[in-house]
Motif scaffolding. Structure first.
Motif, PDB file in Angstrom:
ATOM      1  N   VAL A  75       0.822  -1.165  -0.022  1.00  0.00           N
ATOM      2  CA  VAL A  75       0.172  -0.106   0.017  1.00  0.00           C
ATOM      3  C   VAL A  75       1.041   1.239   0.025  1.00  0.00           C
ATOM      4  O   VAL A  75       1.835   1.409   0.942  1.00  0.00           O
ATOM      5  CB  VAL A  75      -0.889   0.135   1.260  1.00  0.00           C
ATOM      6  CG1 VAL A  75      -1.640   1.282   1.354  1.00  0.00           C
ATOM      7  CG2 VAL A  75      -1.766  -1.157   1.057  1.00  0.00           C
ATOM      8  N   ILE A  76       0.880   1.958  -1.082  1.00  0.00           N
ATOM      9  CA  ILE A  76       1.644   3.125  -1.048  1.00  0.00           C
ATOM     10  C   ILE A  76       0.883   4.476  -1.287  1.00  0.00           C
ATOM     11  O   ILE A  76      -0.227   4.470  -1.737  1.00  0.00           O
ATOM     12  CB  ILE A  76       2.437   3.278  -2.538  1.00  0.00           C
ATOM     13  CG1 ILE A  76       3.582   1.820  -2.519  1.00  0.00           C
ATOM     14  CG2 ILE A  76       3.259   4.342  -2.806  1.00  0.00           C
ATOM     15  CD1 ILE A  76       4.066   1.527  -3.871  1.00  0.00           C
ATOM     16  N   VAL A  77       1.123   5.389  -0.351  1.00  0.00           N
ATOM     17  CA  VAL A  77       0.219   6.280   0.130  1.00  0.00           C
ATOM     18  C   VAL A  77       1.099   7.727   0.321  1.00  0.00           C
ATOM     19  O   VAL A  77       1.992   7.712   0.835  1.00  0.00           O
ATOM     20  CB  VAL A  77      -0.508   6.176   1.215  1.00  0.00           C
ATOM     21  CG1 VAL A  77       0.153   6.055   2.399  1.00  0.00           C
ATOM     22  CG2 VAL A  77      -1.564   7.302   1.546  1.00  0.00           C
ATOM     23  N   ASN A  78       0.440   8.828  -0.558  1.00  0.00           N
ATOM     24  CA  ASN A  78       1.143  10.102  -0.141  1.00  0.00           C
ATOM     25  C   ASN A  78       0.279  10.844   0.951  1.00  0.00           C
ATOM     26  O   ASN A  78      -0.884  10.725   1.094  1.00  0.00           O
ATOM     27  CB  ASN A  78       0.985  11.183  -1.365  1.00  0.00           C
ATOM     28  CG  ASN A  78      -0.431  11.545  -1.424  1.00  0.00           C
ATOM     29  OD1 ASN A  78      -1.354  11.007  -1.928  1.00  0.00           O
ATOM     30  ND2 ASN A  78      -0.702  12.724  -1.745  1.00  0.00           N
ATOM     31  N   PRO A 127      -4.767   5.856 -13.373  1.00  0.00           N
ATOM     32  CA  PRO A 127      -5.271   7.244 -13.405  1.00  0.00           C
ATOM     33  C   PRO A 127      -6.605   7.401 -12.383  1.00  0.00           C
ATOM     34  O   PRO A 127      -7.169   6.489 -12.113  1.00  0.00           O
ATOM     35  CB  PRO A 127      -5.928   7.357 -14.674  1.00  0.00           C
ATOM     36  CG  PRO A 127      -5.429   6.185 -15.554  1.00  0.00           C
ATOM     37  CD  PRO A 127      -5.119   5.042 -14.581  1.00  0.00           C
ATOM     38  N   GLY A 128      -6.661   8.535 -12.003  1.00  0.00           N
ATOM     39  CA  GLY A 128      -7.902   8.987 -11.301  1.00  0.00           C
ATOM     40  C   GLY A 128      -9.302   8.964 -11.952  1.00  0.00           C
ATOM     41  O   GLY A 128      -8.995   9.112 -13.201  1.00  0.00           O
ATOM     42  N   ALA A 129     -10.269   9.370 -11.276  1.00  0.00           N
ATOM     43  CA  ALA A 129     -11.653   9.667 -12.057  1.00  0.00           C
ATOM     44  C   ALA A 129     -11.252  10.872 -12.915  1.00  0.00           C
ATOM     45  O   ALA A 129     -12.284  10.999 -13.748  1.00  0.00           O
ATOM     46  CB  ALA A 129     -12.655   9.771 -10.926  1.00  0.00           C
ATOM     47  N   PHE A 161      -3.290  11.589   0.859  1.00  0.00           N
ATOM     48  CA  PHE A 161      -3.855  10.299   1.223  1.00  0.00           C
ATOM     49  C   PHE A 161      -4.541   9.670   0.079  1.00  0.00           C
ATOM     50  O   PHE A 161      -5.341   8.656   0.129  1.00  0.00           O
ATOM     51  CB  PHE A 161      -4.820  10.348   2.408  1.00  0.00           C
ATOM     52  CG  PHE A 161      -3.999  10.655   3.472  1.00  0.00           C
ATOM     53  CD1 PHE A 161      -3.308   9.434   4.422  1.00  0.00           C
ATOM     54  CD2 PHE A 161      -3.481  12.045   4.116  1.00  0.00           C
ATOM     55  CE1 PHE A 161      -2.346   9.830   5.478  1.00  0.00           C
ATOM     56  CE2 PHE A 161      -2.773  12.378   5.282  1.00  0.00           C
ATOM     57  CZ  PHE A 161      -2.240  11.050   6.056  1.00  0.00           C
ATOM     58  N   THR A 162      -4.004   9.875  -1.241  1.00  0.00           N
ATOM     59  CA  THR A 162      -4.189   8.996  -2.210  1.00  0.00           C
ATOM     60  C   THR A 162      -3.235   7.594  -1.963  1.00  0.00           C
ATOM     61  O   THR A 162      -2.258   7.682  -1.652  1.00  0.00           O
ATOM     62  CB  THR A 162      -4.051   9.646  -3.632  1.00  0.00           C
ATOM     63  OG1 THR A 162      -4.736  10.864  -3.858  1.00  0.00           O
ATOM     64  CG2 THR A 162      -4.296   8.767  -4.881  1.00  0.00           C
ATOM     65  N   PRO A 172      -8.465  10.224  -1.688  1.00  0.00           N
ATOM     66  CA  PRO A 172      -8.115  10.369  -0.199  1.00  0.00           C
ATOM     67  C   PRO A 172      -9.176  10.303   0.791  1.00  0.00           C
ATOM     68  O   PRO A 172      -8.695   9.802   1.894  1.00  0.00           O
ATOM     69  CB  PRO A 172      -7.797  11.787  -0.829  1.00  0.00           C
ATOM     70  CG  PRO A 172      -7.524  11.880  -2.062  1.00  0.00           C
ATOM     71  CD  PRO A 172      -8.370  11.095  -2.641  1.00  0.00           C
ATOM     72  N   LYS A 173     -10.420  10.405   0.467  1.00  0.00           N
ATOM     73  CA  LYS A 173     -11.199  10.382   1.501  1.00  0.00           C
ATOM     74  C   LYS A 173     -11.558   8.773   1.841  1.00  0.00           C
ATOM     75  O   LYS A 173     -12.183   8.444   2.875  1.00  0.00           O
ATOM     76  CB  LYS A 173     -12.658  11.037   1.014  1.00  0.00           C
ATOM     77  CG  LYS A 173     -13.257  10.307  -0.017  1.00  0.00           C
ATOM     78  CD  LYS A 173     -14.839  11.070  -0.367  1.00  0.00           C
ATOM     79  CE  LYS A 173     -15.207  10.452  -1.430  1.00  0.00           C
ATOM     80  NZ  LYS A 173     -16.581  11.151  -1.878  1.00  0.00           N
ATOM     81  N   THR A 174     -11.206   7.740   0.941  1.00  0.00           N
ATOM     82  CA  THR A 174     -11.540   6.401   1.372  1.00  0.00           C
ATOM     83  C   THR A 174     -10.699   6.038   2.700  1.00  0.00           C
ATOM     84  O   THR A 174      -9.489   6.107   2.777  1.00  0.00           O
ATOM     85  CB  THR A 174     -11.083   5.336   0.178  1.00  0.00           C
ATOM     86  OG1 THR A 174     -11.618   5.955  -1.249  1.00  0.00           O
ATOM     87  CG2 THR A 174     -11.334   4.207   0.438  1.00  0.00           C
ATOM     88  N   ASN A 175     -11.384   5.369   3.726  1.00  0.00           N
ATOM     89  CA  ASN A 175     -10.869   5.077   4.820  1.00  0.00           C
ATOM     90  C   ASN A 175      -9.837   3.642   4.311  1.00  0.00           C
ATOM     91  O   ASN A 175     -10.649   2.866   3.675  1.00  0.00           O
ATOM     92  CB  ASN A 175     -12.017   4.329   5.621  1.00  0.00           C
ATOM     93  CG  ASN A 175     -11.410   3.963   6.898  1.00  0.00           C
ATOM     94  OD1 ASN A 175     -10.435   3.237   7.030  1.00  0.00           O
ATOM     95  ND2 ASN A 175     -11.992   4.257   8.146  1.00  0.00           N
ATOM     96  N   PRO A 176      -8.791   3.586   4.743  1.00  0.00           N
ATOM     97  CA  PRO A 176      -7.830   2.775   4.489  1.00  0.00           C
ATOM     98  C   PRO A 176      -8.500   1.239   4.799  1.00  0.00           C
ATOM     99  O   PRO A 176      -8.056   0.121   3.994  1.00  0.00           O
ATOM    100  CB  PRO A 176      -6.616   2.739   5.180  1.00  0.00           C
ATOM    101  CG  PRO A 176      -6.703   4.190   5.313  1.00  0.00           C
ATOM    102  CD  PRO A 176      -8.021   4.567   5.463  1.00  0.00           C
TER     103      PRO A 176
END
Length: 157
Positions: free
Chosen positions: A27-30, A113-115, A124-125, A141-145
């Motif tokens: 899981v890679i996250v900024n 790619p994103g939406a 938190f992407t 980003p808003k998705t709870n891990p």
């Protein structure tokens, strides 16, 4: 190119090849410690602890592109450890978009790619990568891990 062809730098300045994670789901996250989504560090740590014995590695990449990070990777990592109990690897502060973007993030955004285009829209992407280095999915980003559990379990089995 594959995800394993990129070099990244830990918060202490140690550079290493992503090849060290070959065969491990990732899981890679900024990240950004001053972001409203920073409480996600707790859920990311929970995932890391729960699936670590099955090979899962969570990798945090602080970014100041959205003006919500401390002054250095070391300061950001220390804040994550102190405030949220983070034990997974944290890296130096990098751009995640544009000409100075960390090449790993260029690769991730091309693969998933994103939406609304490929760029990172906010902190938190999250990117889920399977054991073979394939980018399985990009999470907003808003998705709870913890919403990633079903897909993590699929790639761990």
């Amino acid at each position: 190119m594959s995800i394993y062809d990129y070099d990244v730098t830990l918060e202490d300045g140690t550079t290493y090849s992503m090849g060290k994670y070959q065969g491990k789901p990732l899981v890679i996250v900024n990240t950004a410690t001053k972001c409203g989504f920073a409480p996600q560090f707790k859920q990311l740590e929970e995932l890391y602890k729960k699936y670590q014995n099955q090979g899962l590695v969570v990798l945090g990449f602080p970014s100041s592109q959205f003006k919500q990070e401390l002054s250095s990777g070391e300061a950001a990592a220390q804040s994550c450890r102190t405030t949220y109990g983070v034990s997974f690897p944290m890296h130096t502060i990098n751009d995640v978009n544009g000409k100075k973007a960390l090449p790993l993030f260029d690769f991730l955004t091309q693969q998933a790619p994103g939406a609304i285009g490929s760029g990172i829209k906010w902190n938190f992407t999250k990117f889920l990568v399977d054991r073979d280095g394939n980018v399985i999915r990009r999470y907003a980003p808003k998705t709870n891990p913890l919403k990633m559990v079903d897909e993590i379990e699929k790639i761990i089995d």
